[in-house]
Design a protein around this motif. Structure first.
Motif, PDB file in Angstrom:
ATOM      1  N   LEU A 132       6.712   6.800  -6.417  1.00 22.41           N
ATOM      2  CA  LEU A 132       6.052   6.498  -5.137  1.00 22.41           C
ATOM      3  C   LEU A 132       4.564   6.822  -5.197  1.00 22.41           C
ATOM      4  CD1 LEU A 132       8.795   7.845  -2.685  1.00 22.41           C
ATOM      5  CD2 LEU A 132       8.275   5.463  -3.226  1.00 22.41           C
ATOM      6  N   LEU A 133       4.214   7.942  -5.825  1.00 19.80           N
ATOM      7  CA  LEU A 133       2.800   8.315  -5.914  1.00 19.80           C
ATOM      8  C   LEU A 133       2.030   7.336  -6.792  1.00 19.80           C
ATOM      9  CD1 LEU A 133       0.551  10.294  -5.239  1.00 19.80           C
ATOM     10  CD2 LEU A 133       1.295  11.717  -7.160  1.00 19.80           C
ATOM     11  N   ALA A 134       2.683   6.791  -7.807  1.00 14.59           N
ATOM     12  CA  ALA A 134       2.014   5.832  -8.685  1.00 14.59           C
ATOM     13  C   ALA A 134       1.978   4.432  -8.101  1.00 14.59           C
ATOM     14  CB  ALA A 134       2.719   5.794 -10.045  1.00 14.59           C
ATOM     15  N   SER A 135       2.726   4.195  -7.021  1.00 15.00           N
ATOM     16  CA  SER A 135       2.828   2.840  -6.460  1.00 15.00           C
ATOM     17  C   SER A 135       2.020   2.650  -5.181  1.00 15.00           C
ATOM     18  CB  SER A 135       4.301   2.502  -6.172  1.00 15.00           C
ATOM     19  OG  SER A 135       5.078   2.522  -7.339  1.00 15.00           O
ATOM     20  N   ILE A 136       2.160   3.563  -4.238  1.00 13.33           N
ATOM     21  CA  ILE A 136       1.575   3.358  -2.905  1.00 13.33           C
ATOM     22  C   ILE A 136       0.053   3.189  -2.959  1.00 13.33           C
ATOM     23  CG2 ILE A 136       1.251   4.405  -0.629  1.00 13.33           C
ATOM     24  CD1 ILE A 136       4.067   5.579  -0.917  1.00 13.33           C
ATOM     25  N   PRO A 137      -0.698   4.006  -3.725  1.00 16.65           N
ATOM     26  CA  PRO A 137      -2.150   3.756  -3.777  1.00 16.65           C
ATOM     27  C   PRO A 137      -2.507   2.384  -4.333  1.00 16.65           C
ATOM     28  CG  PRO A 137      -1.624   5.945  -4.623  1.00 16.65           C
ATOM     29  CD  PRO A 137      -0.330   5.228  -4.467  1.00 16.65           C
ATOM     30  N   LEU A 138      -1.664   1.845  -5.209  1.00 15.59           N
ATOM     31  CA  LEU A 138      -1.967   0.548  -5.813  1.00 15.59           C
ATOM     32  C   LEU A 138      -1.903  -0.573  -4.793  1.00 15.59           C
ATOM     33  CD1 LEU A 138      -0.094   0.772  -9.230  1.00 15.59           C
ATOM     34  CD2 LEU A 138      -2.462   1.348  -8.692  1.00 15.59           C
ATOM     35  N   TYR A 139      -1.004  -0.475  -3.822  1.00 18.01           N
ATOM     36  CA  TYR A 139      -0.924  -1.516  -2.795  1.00 18.01           C
ATOM     37  C   TYR A 139      -2.246  -1.624  -2.039  1.00 18.01           C
ATOM     38  CZ  TYR A 139       4.066  -0.572  -3.609  1.00 18.01           C
ATOM     39  OH  TYR A 139       5.290  -0.373  -4.180  1.00 18.01           O
ATOM     40  N   ALA A 140      -2.831  -0.464  -1.723  1.00 11.70           N
ATOM     41  CA  ALA A 140      -4.119  -0.465  -1.020  1.00 11.70           C
ATOM     42  C   ALA A 140      -5.235  -0.968  -1.919  1.00 11.70           C
ATOM     43  CB  ALA A 140      -4.432   0.935  -0.506  1.00 11.70           C
ATOM     44  N   LEU A 141      -5.192  -0.613  -3.211  1.00  6.40           N
ATOM     45  CA  LEU A 141      -6.243  -1.056  -4.131  1.00  6.40           C
ATOM     46  C   LEU A 141      -6.237  -2.572  -4.311  1.00  6.40           C
ATOM     47  CD1 LEU A 141      -6.096   1.657  -6.949  1.00  6.40           C
ATOM     48  CD2 LEU A 141      -8.016   1.198  -5.414  1.00  6.40           C
ATOM     49  N   VAL A 142      -5.053  -3.169  -4.413  1.00  3.57           N
ATOM     50  CA  VAL A 142      -4.977  -4.617  -4.623  1.00  3.57           C
ATOM     51  C   VAL A 142      -5.587  -5.366  -3.451  1.00  3.57           C
ATOM     52  CG1 VAL A 142      -3.387  -6.561  -4.872  1.00  3.57           C
ATOM     53  CG2 VAL A 142      -3.009  -4.470  -6.170  1.00  3.57           C
ATOM     54  N   GLY A 143      -5.384  -4.882  -2.238  1.00  2.00           N
ATOM     55  CA  GLY A 143      -5.961  -5.532  -1.065  1.00  2.00           C
ATOM     56  C   GLY A 143      -7.280  -4.947  -0.624  1.00  2.00           C
ATOM     57  N   PHE A 144      -7.952  -4.219  -1.535  1.00  2.00           N
ATOM     58  CA  PHE A 144      -9.152  -3.472  -1.165  1.00  2.00           C
ATOM     59  C   PHE A 144     -10.273  -4.374  -0.673  1.00  2.00           C
ATOM     60  CE2 PHE A 144     -12.848  -0.743  -1.928  1.00  2.00           C
ATOM     61  CZ  PHE A 144     -12.393   0.456  -1.397  1.00  2.00           C
ATOM     62  N   ALA A 145     -10.392  -5.572  -1.238  1.00  2.00           N
ATOM     63  CA  ALA A 145     -11.496  -6.465  -0.867  1.00  2.00           C
ATOM     64  C   ALA A 145     -11.282  -7.142   0.480  1.00  2.00           C
ATOM     65  CB  ALA A 145     -11.687  -7.529  -1.941  1.00  2.00           C
ATOM     66  N   LYS A 146     -10.089  -7.070   1.027  1.00  2.00           N
ATOM     67  CA  LYS A 146      -9.762  -7.673   2.320  1.00  2.00           C
ATOM     68  C   LYS A 146     -10.040  -9.179   2.359  1.00  2.00           C
ATOM     69  CE  LYS A 146     -10.388  -3.520   5.146  1.00  2.00           C
ATOM     70  NZ  LYS A 146     -11.060  -2.926   6.329  1.00  2.00           N
ATOM     71  N   ASP A 147      -9.822  -9.850   1.230  1.00  2.00           N
ATOM     72  CA  ASP A 147      -9.959 -11.301   1.212  1.00  2.00           C
ATOM     73  C   ASP A 147      -8.572 -11.926   1.129  1.00  2.00           C
ATOM     74  OD1 ASP A 147      -9.264 -10.587  -1.319  1.00  2.00           O
ATOM     75  OD2 ASP A 147     -11.006 -11.463  -2.310  1.00  2.00           O
ATOM     76  N   SER A 148      -8.505 -13.251   1.241  1.00  2.00           N
ATOM     77  CA  SER A 148      -7.205 -13.926   1.274  1.00  2.00           C
ATOM     78  C   SER A 148      -6.411 -13.749  -0.012  1.00  2.00           C
ATOM     79  CB  SER A 148      -7.403 -15.416   1.575  1.00  2.00           C
ATOM     80  OG  SER A 148      -7.958 -15.586   2.868  1.00  2.00           O
ATOM     81  N   PRO A 149      -6.997 -13.987  -1.206  1.00  2.00           N
ATOM     82  CA  PRO A 149      -6.209 -13.802  -2.433  1.00  2.00           C
ATOM     83  C   PRO A 149      -5.701 -12.371  -2.603  1.00  2.00           C
ATOM     84  CG  PRO A 149      -8.215 -15.048  -2.895  1.00  2.00           C
ATOM     85  CD  PRO A 149      -8.349 -14.513  -1.507  1.00  2.00           C
ATOM     86  N   GLY A 150      -6.574 -11.398  -2.306  1.00  4.49           N
ATOM     87  CA  GLY A 150      -6.166 -10.012  -2.458  1.00  4.49           C
ATOM     88  C   GLY A 150      -5.093  -9.607  -1.464  1.00  4.49           C
ATOM     89  N   THR A 151      -5.203 -10.088  -0.232  1.00  4.64           N
ATOM     90  CA  THR A 151      -4.203  -9.765   0.780  1.00  4.64           C
ATOM     91  C   THR A 151      -2.852 -10.356   0.418  1.00  4.64           C
ATOM     92  OG1 THR A 151      -5.923  -9.694   2.480  1.00  4.64           O
ATOM     93  CG2 THR A 151      -3.650  -9.939   3.224  1.00  4.64           C
ATOM     94  N   GLU A 152      -2.855 -11.600  -0.046  1.00  7.79           N
ATOM     95  CA  GLU A 152      -1.602 -12.236  -0.454  1.00  7.79           C
ATOM     96  C   GLU A 152      -0.979 -11.496  -1.635  1.00  7.79           C
ATOM     97  OE1 GLU A 152       0.020 -16.532  -2.190  1.00  7.79           O
ATOM     98  OE2 GLU A 152      -2.044 -16.334  -1.483  1.00  7.79           O
ATOM     99  N   ALA A 153      -1.801 -11.143  -2.622  1.00 11.30           N
ATOM    100  CA  ALA A 153      -1.289 -10.417  -3.776  1.00 11.30           C
ATOM    101  C   ALA A 153      -0.749  -9.044  -3.376  1.00 11.30           C
ATOM    102  CB  ALA A 153      -2.392 -10.263  -4.822  1.00 11.30           C
ATOM    103  N   ALA A 154      -1.457  -8.356  -2.476  1.00 13.05           N
ATOM    104  CA  ALA A 154      -1.010  -7.041  -2.035  1.00 13.05           C
ATOM    105  C   ALA A 154       0.327  -7.130  -1.304  1.00 13.05           C
ATOM    106  CB  ALA A 154      -2.064  -6.408  -1.130  1.00 13.05           C
ATOM    107  N   LEU A 155       0.500  -8.177  -0.502  1.00 13.34           N
ATOM    108  CA  LEU A 155       1.749  -8.337   0.239  1.00 13.34           C
ATOM    109  C   LEU A 155       2.917  -8.569  -0.720  1.00 13.34           C
ATOM    110  CD1 LEU A 155       3.173  -8.559   2.944  1.00 13.34           C
ATOM    111  CD2 LEU A 155       2.594 -10.992   3.000  1.00 13.34           C
ATOM    112  N   LYS A 156       2.731  -9.459  -1.707  1.00 14.27           N
ATOM    113  CA  LYS A 156       3.790  -9.708  -2.699  1.00 14.27           C
ATOM    114  C   LYS A 156       4.087  -8.434  -3.491  1.00 14.27           C
ATOM    115  CE  LYS A 156       2.674 -14.616  -3.360  1.00 14.27           C
ATOM    116  NZ  LYS A 156       2.163 -15.635  -4.319  1.00 14.27           N
TER     117      LYS A 156
END
Length: 468
Positions: A132-156
């Protein structure tokens, strides 16, 4: 349970304190001066690396029953810390003066801490917490730019990660019921006499969670999406560093629990390795986006690395050093390739055309890293693959070794699709929009250093393997 000497966990403690300190410092630092947080994070990573090297040189280790500090743990620590340091430098070209730069570094440190804990876990509860510690921060990092591609990738990424996390926790519960304990040593003694159906369900569920972290088939679908949609430094980090801890955890899980409890463990692991290397290659063949190609390449590399998990019952003096060396070699080659992408801010393979004419050092670094991912001598991945191929052969998995060799040759096709345009004739002007900005300074340095490390590790493979 034995008491734990805090000094054996000094690298993890430094990262934890650095994460808290970076968060507090960032909260009280003006947004235009967030760069000082980056300096503090870099200092903490170097301090943790020094502590790891001292502990490895003096032989300091521990086995508390829940977390093991041994040669594998030390090696993973070194590779993870170097990988995070490279990511911090890559991000300096992208997130410098970003209003949330300090938060970015805090998330990196927490993910690295979870990855290091994952590699040393020898108890299912510690494994779940580290996951969990190795996963949860990554979800926020993937969507860090708050753009459409990053948000979609973070959701998946999040949805598949949540499902895999639930499976891992379910598997831990089932194995607790089957073995009466969550410690690896106790499970190794208890599982052979437990109901086989219950053991099989628990093992498959835990394996699914770890395969998600590693990016292996059948829970690999997020990897190319994240590689394409996340900010480039984040994509470099996510496709490299978390996999180090996950694969080390898979090896430890197979070696300490399943090698004696499940006589047929080698075949499922070998099938997963074969599927990962083959499907990863097939997915990469026709890609035109450089980052997406590297995402599928990551899946195929995980397949080669899983050969060590399949051969876990074989020669330990060959399998574990080969796996650890390969992890370091893959980290250098993959981060180097992503560093070139970060430096050029390029998306497609065609965007790199004529690179040797404009920036020869970047072009040569990219060639070394891509050929390194293939496993071309004298790069380090060649030595890692050779060690794991030999281990698979000695574990009576000759068919897997042949399939891995075929996939290695086949992978050369899509890497050459990227390499050959780099040397386009100098008389041809670059296409419109290509390299309109100078390459990032820090990313260029990381690319050249990573290429040199890939060659250096390959040439000095004997002494390095001796240390492992």
């Amino acid at each position: 349970m034995e008491s734990v000497d805090p000094l054996t966990l000094l690298p993890e403690l430094i990262l934890a304190l650095a994460a808290v300190g970076a968060l507090l410092l960032g909260s009280w630092t003006p947004r235009r001066r967030q760069g000082r947080v980056r300096l503090c994070v870099t200092a903490a990573l170097l301090a943790a690396l020094a502590a790891t090297l001292v502990a490895a040189a003096t032989g300091n280790g521990s086995d508390s029953g829940g977390h093991t500090v041994d040669t594998a743990t030390h090696a993973v620590r070194v590779v993870v810390l170097v990988g995070v340091l490279a990511t911090v430098l890559l991000a300096a070209d992208t997130f410098a003066a970003h209003p949330r730069e300090s938060e970015f570094h805090v998330l990196l440190l927490l993910a690295a801490l979870g990855t290091m804990a994952l590699a040393g876990a020898s108890d299912l509860l510690v494994l779940a917490a580290a996951y969990l510690l190795a996963s949860i921060p990554l979800y926020a990092l993937v969507g860090f730019a708050k753009d459409s591609p990053g948000t979609e990738a973070a959701l998946k990424f999040y949805l598949l990660g949540a499902l895999s996390g639930i499976l891992l926790l379910t598997g831990a519960t089932l194995l607790l019921g089957a073995g009466g304990t969550t410690g690896y040593a106790g499970l190794a003694d208890a599982l052979p006499g437990a109901p086989r159906a219950l053991v099989a369900a628990g093992v498959i569920a835990v394996l699914a969670g770890l395969l998600f972290k590693a990016g292996g088939v059948p829970v690999h679908f997020w990897v190319p999406d994240v590689a394409e949609g996340a900010p480039a430094p984040v994509a470099a980090f996510v496709t490299t560093v978390p996999k180090i801890g996950a694969l080390a955890a898979l090896y430890r899980w197979g070696d300490q629990v399943l090698a004696g409890a499940a006589p047929d463990w080698a075949l499922p692991a070998a099938l997963l390795a074969a599927a990962s290397m083959t499907l990863g290659n097939l997915g990469a063949f026709l890609q035109t986006d450089a980052r997406r190609l590297l995402g599928y390449s990551t899946v195929s590399q995980v397949g080669y690395l899983l050969m060590a998990v399949a051969a876990v019952g074989g020669r330990a003096d060959l399998v574990q050093p080969g796996l650890l060396f390969y992890l370091g070699a893959y980290t250098a080659a993959n981060l180097g390739a992503f560093a070139v992408v970060c430096a050029l801010r390029a998306r497609t393979l065609e965007d790199h055309a004529g690179l040797f004419r404009d920036h020869p050092w970047l072009a040569l670094s990219l060639v070394v890293c891509l050929l390194g991912l293939v496993g071309t001598p004298p790069t380090a991945v060649f030595v890692g693959k050779l060690a794991l191929f030999t281990a698979a052969l000695e574990a009576d998995l000759g068919w897997l070794m042949v399939l891995a060799a075929v996939n290695t040759v086949a992978s050369l096709f899509y890497y050459l699709r990227w390499i050959l345009p780099l040397f386009r004739a100098s008389g041809e002007p670059p296409e419109e929009g290509q390299r309109s900005e100078p390459p990032g300074r820090w990313s260029t340095g990381v690319a050249v250093t990573a290429a040199a490390a890939s060659l250096g590790m390959g040439i000095a493979a004997g002494p390095v393997l001796g240390l492992l």
